[in-house]
Write an enzyme that holds these catalytic residues in place. Structure first.
Site, mmCIF file in Angstrom:
data_model
loop_
_atom_site.group_PDB
_atom_site.id
_atom_site.type_symbol
_atom_site.label_atom_id
_atom_site.label_comp_id
_atom_site.label_asym_id
_atom_site.label_seq_id
_atom_site.Cartn_x
_atom_site.Cartn_y
_atom_site.Cartn_z
ATOM 1 N N ASP A 4 0.857 -1.268 -0.041
ATOM 2 C CA ASP A 4 0.016 0.076 -0.061
ATOM 3 C C ASP A 4 0.851 1.344 0.024
ATOM 4 O O ASP A 4 2.102 0.927 0.349
ATOM 5 C CB ASP A 4 -0.841 -0.015 1.292
ATOM 6 C CG ASP A 4 -1.661 1.059 1.347
ATOM 7 O OD1 ASP A 4 -2.517 1.722 0.484
ATOM 8 O OD2 ASP A 4 -1.549 1.835 2.169
ATOM 9 N N ASP A 25 -1.248 -0.721 6.334
ATOM 10 C CA ASP A 25 -1.303 0.115 7.523
ATOM 11 C C ASP A 25 -2.674 0.362 8.233
ATOM 12 O O ASP A 25 -3.226 0.512 9.113
ATOM 13 C CB ASP A 25 -0.505 1.169 7.766
ATOM 14 C CG ASP A 25 -1.197 2.458 7.284
ATOM 15 O OD1 ASP A 25 -1.535 2.435 6.037
ATOM 16 O OD2 ASP A 25 -1.156 3.554 7.729
ATOM 17 N N ASP A 72 -6.883 -1.825 4.690
ATOM 18 C CA ASP A 72 -5.879 -3.083 4.122
ATOM 19 C C ASP A 72 -6.192 -4.357 4.682
ATOM 20 O O ASP A 72 -5.569 -5.176 4.267
ATOM 21 C CB ASP A 72 -4.537 -2.474 4.404
ATOM 22 C CG ASP A 72 -4.127 -1.348 3.608
ATOM 23 O OD1 ASP A 72 -4.482 -1.080 2.433
ATOM 24 O OD2 ASP A 72 -3.422 -0.333 4.236
#
Length: 783
Positions: free
Chosen positions: A313, A513, A517
């Site tokens: 990410d 994080d 996610d």
């Protein structure tokens, strides 16, 4: 170590060792006294006691349809008793018991970093009521309570520092040994130790919701999870067990003596597999925990060692995850940048928007005096308005700030230019006039480029960046970091699908994080959460949680995983190789069962000691500092001053055509003074003083040649710009060539940013303690 030994002696393995030692001694005393029957009973009982746990494990393995490694040990003990080799049975039993005790000790030592977290859980807090301090259980702390944290105490809950600075030892949370200083207004995490004087804290969370409690829950999960490490041992057992049984059969058939077969089985007892592999893997988990990564089981560590694809990410993972003010543009000549920022930040004190906190933080960093606004009204998705020091201030998107009217030409040009860059802007109006704009960015983590290079060296062949951001922003970050694929504007569901597609190509690690996610982390072969701020949904769904907010710890954990698995294999093969050699000797009658049992005990110790190597060794890609400390401090101090000022060159270039001639000339002269008085002396000193030292450290034939050539181009462009500035002194506005000035400033900005980034990377490679500050060396995620 002493505590670990005491714990083991009180455990089942300790009692088993005690029972087998007593049995061996009792049998020995009986044999010396001529009471052979007593000796036989004592030694047989010793072997039987040690075999009972093996028998239970063997039956359970058969139920799971797994290879039963214990079959050889059971056959060895049972055969020894049946053939009257009672001492051999006792020695094998003692060997198995001591091996299990060694395993327990190694695991206890290996898990020290994990269990120390549990033992350090905060137990009490000092709540301030009026002028009194009352000590209460930490579970009674409520949000908003004012707490006193005394020197040497553990921060009991997450909170905000008030009345003084807090100097905290955060090593138990982050693995960093250097204390961190927090100013009033900073948020601090529970579990850190107060390494300075007492300070006051306002609780921001209850104990069960605080960072340390979340980490403890993660640790408990890691300890409770049964590590599927038997898979590695089972792969070796598939060949070793049949081979050992076959050799024993051949020895029996060829010699006609079942005792030879027994001797083969005794030296083939697979303790190297039963002990060495788990010890190496658990040691790796311990080492990862020491570096700030909680690995939830040995199977996860094995998978990390095989990882081929990394899906990562962007926001909060590759970037810092929080907006920062990068530029203030003015459209009103009656205000300067600091006054506009002061007015805007004063108003934004009343907003919970993420950009509002960034604006307030930027004003405090500049030591601006904020006032309390009145008449504040906030419209979600549009902006906020109010009165600050008698002036009407509005902040938000341009249409709302300008009340839907046609923006001035200068403002419209700014919006068009920044829209192409996908910038994140907040506009401000003062007393009904659009006065300026604030540009924000989410900066790339300083350790990100190095981390990606490190992970490629560990075996990652494809790096994919998945983000919900605009493609322009995503592509810019991806290009800066050199990722292989960029997936922009992806929803959480689309991230899950991207992870599933990646897993079809190879073993995939997903790093994120945020709460959004969590589904993708769960879908990956190995999910890794940036959990430094506490246990979130992503942390619960992840297989690995990084307790320190640094991505490079993942690369270190992958290196640890590969090394631990390699040591596990080496230790197993070492033990099996020595056992095979002893099996050959036993086949030819060179090793009777008793001597073979004693030899096997030594083989087990060698294999276990080999496995314990996974606890130590050099830290991954971390070496002793090579830069002299005083030089490192000097380089950092100079770069901290110069690098943040570089972007001012590009900002002037951006708006030089919108300034009146006098203002444009003043800006050019200011940039020229910065180059002549600061940049050029710094680069000349680097060439004259710093680079020769670095060349001696690096070695080779002129290793700093490329950097010196970059200096030459910097000197050339700075000279061109200086001549342009001098022409303005003579000819004034007539010499104001906006096109050439802008082109030269853009060139200077680009080469200086690149050059300083290269120097930062070089200094960090030569000194692991050289800091990677967020303001140094890396571009922003947003232009």
């Amino acid at each position: 170590m002493q505590r670990a030994v005491v714990t083991i002696l009180r455990s089942r393995s300790g009692l088993l060792v005690l029972a087998t030692v007593v049995g061996c001694i009792a049998g020995g005393v009986g044999a010396l006294a001529g009471a052979d029957a007593v000796a036989a009973v004592a030694w047989s009982a010793t072997g039987a006691v040690a075999a009972l746990p093996l028998l239970m494990g063997f039956v359970e393995a058969i139920r799971r349809r797994e290879v039963g490694l214990d079959i050889i040990a059971l056959l060895a003990i049972g055969g020894a008793i049946a053939l009257g080799e009672y001492l051999a049975a006792a020695i094998v039993g003692l060997m198995l018991a001591t091996g299990e005790a060694l395993d327990a000790y190694a695991a206890s030592r290996a898990e020290q970093e994990l269990t120390s977290l549990l033992e350090r859980s905060p137990r009490e807090a000092h709540r301030m009521t009026d002028d009194t301090v009352v000590t209460i259980p930490v579970g009674e702390v409520d949000v908003g309570d004012r707490l006193l944290v005394k020197a040497g105490e553990i921060v009991p809950v997450d909170g905000v520092v008030v009345d003084g600075r807090a100097v905290l030892d955060e090593s138990s949370l982050t693995g960093e040994s250097v204390p961190v200083t927090h100013d009033p207004g900073d948020r601090v995490s529970s579990g850190a130790v107060n390494a300075g004087e007492s300070f006051h804290l306002v609780a921001a969370a209850r104990a069960e919701d605080s960072t340390y409690a979340g980490i403890v829950r993660l640790v408990e999960q890691a300890q409770a999870a049964k590590p599927p490490v038997s898979r590695l041992a089972d792969r070796y057992a598939l060949g070793f067990v049949p081979l050992a049984l076959a050799v024993a059969g051949v020895a029996w058939v060829v010699s006609g003596d079942p005792v030879r077969a027994l001797a083969v089985l005794v030296v083939a007892t697979p303790c190297p597999l039963l002990l060495a592999v788990p010890i190496a893997i658990v040691s790796g988990i311990s080492r990862a925990a020491h570096r700030g990564a909680v690995v939830k089981g040995g199977g996860v560590l094995e998978q990390l060692a095989d990882a081929q694809i990394l899906v990562i990410d962007k926001t909060g993972t590759l970037t810092m995850g929080e907006a920062s003010l990068t530029d203030v543009s003015l459209f009103d000549d009656t205000l300067d940048a600091e006054e506009l920022l002061r007015l805007a930040a004063s108003l934004d004190q009343m907003s919970n928007h993420v950009l509002a906190s960034a604006l307030v933080r930027a004003s405090r960093e500049r030591h601006l005096e904020l006032t309390i606004p009145t008449g504040v009204a906030e419209v979600a998705g549009s902006g906020i308005s109010g009165t600050v020091a008698g002036r009407t201030v509005r902040l938000g998107n341009l249409d709302w700030v300008n009340a839907g009217g046609e923006p001035p030409q200068e403002v419209a040009a700014y919006r068009q230019r920044t829209a192409r860059q996908a910038s994140l802007n907040v506009y401000a109006s003062v007393d009904g006039r659009v006065a300026g704009a604030f540009r924000f960015a989410d900066e790339i983590r300083p350790d990100t480029p190095k981390t990606i290079r490190m992970m490629r060296r560990t075996g990652i062949r494809t790096v994919i960046m998945a983000t919900g951001d605009h493609p322009v922003v995503a592509e810019a970050v991806g290009a800066a970091l050199g990722v292989d694929r960029v997936l922009a504007e992806r929803t959480p569901a689309q991230k899950v699908e991207a992870v599933r597609q990646a897993t079809a190509e190879g073993l995939t690690v997903m790093v994120g994080d945020g709460i959004n996610d969590a589904p993708a982390l769960a879908a990956a072969d190995v999910g890794v959460a940036m959990g430094a701020r506490g246990a979130t949904s992503s942390s619960e769904a992840a297989d690995v949680v990084l307790m320190v907010d640094r991505l490079d710890r993942l690369a270190e954990t992958m290196v640890i995983a590969r090394r631990s698995r390699r040591i596990a294999a080496q230790s197993a093969f070492l033990g099996m190789g020595l056992s095979l050699a002893a099996m050959v000797a036993a086949t030819f009658g060179l090793l009777p069962p008793v001597a073979g049992a004693l030899l096997q005990e030594g083989i087990d110790v060698v294999a276990i000691l080999s496995a314990l190597r996974a606890l130590g060794g050099p830290a991954p890609w971390r070496s002793e500092p090579k830069l002299p400390p005083e030089l490192s401090a000097r380089l950092r101090a100079e770069h901290r001053v110069l690098i943040p000022a570089l972007d001012d060159i590009a900002r002037v270039a951006d708006r030089i055509d919108t300034l009146d001639p006098d203002a444009a000339i003043a800006e050019v002269k200011r940039i020229d003074a910065f180059l002549q008085d600061s940049i050029l002396p710094h680069e000349e000193a680097d060439d004259r003083e710093i680079y020769p030292i670095l060349a001696d450290i690096i070695g080779g034939d002129d290793p700093m040649a490329a950097m010196s050539l970059t200096h030459s181009e910097i000197f050339h462009l700075a000279g061109v710009f200086h001549r342009m500035a001098e022409d303005l002194d003579v000819e004034g506005a007539a010499a104001l060539d906006v096109f050439d000035l802008r082109r030269t400033m853009y060139g200077l900005h680009a080469i200086l940013r690149l050059h300083f980034a290269q120097e930062e990377a070089l200094y960090q490679s030569l000194d692991d303690d050289y800091p990677a500050d967020r303001q140094i060396g890396m571009p922003s995620a947003l232009p």
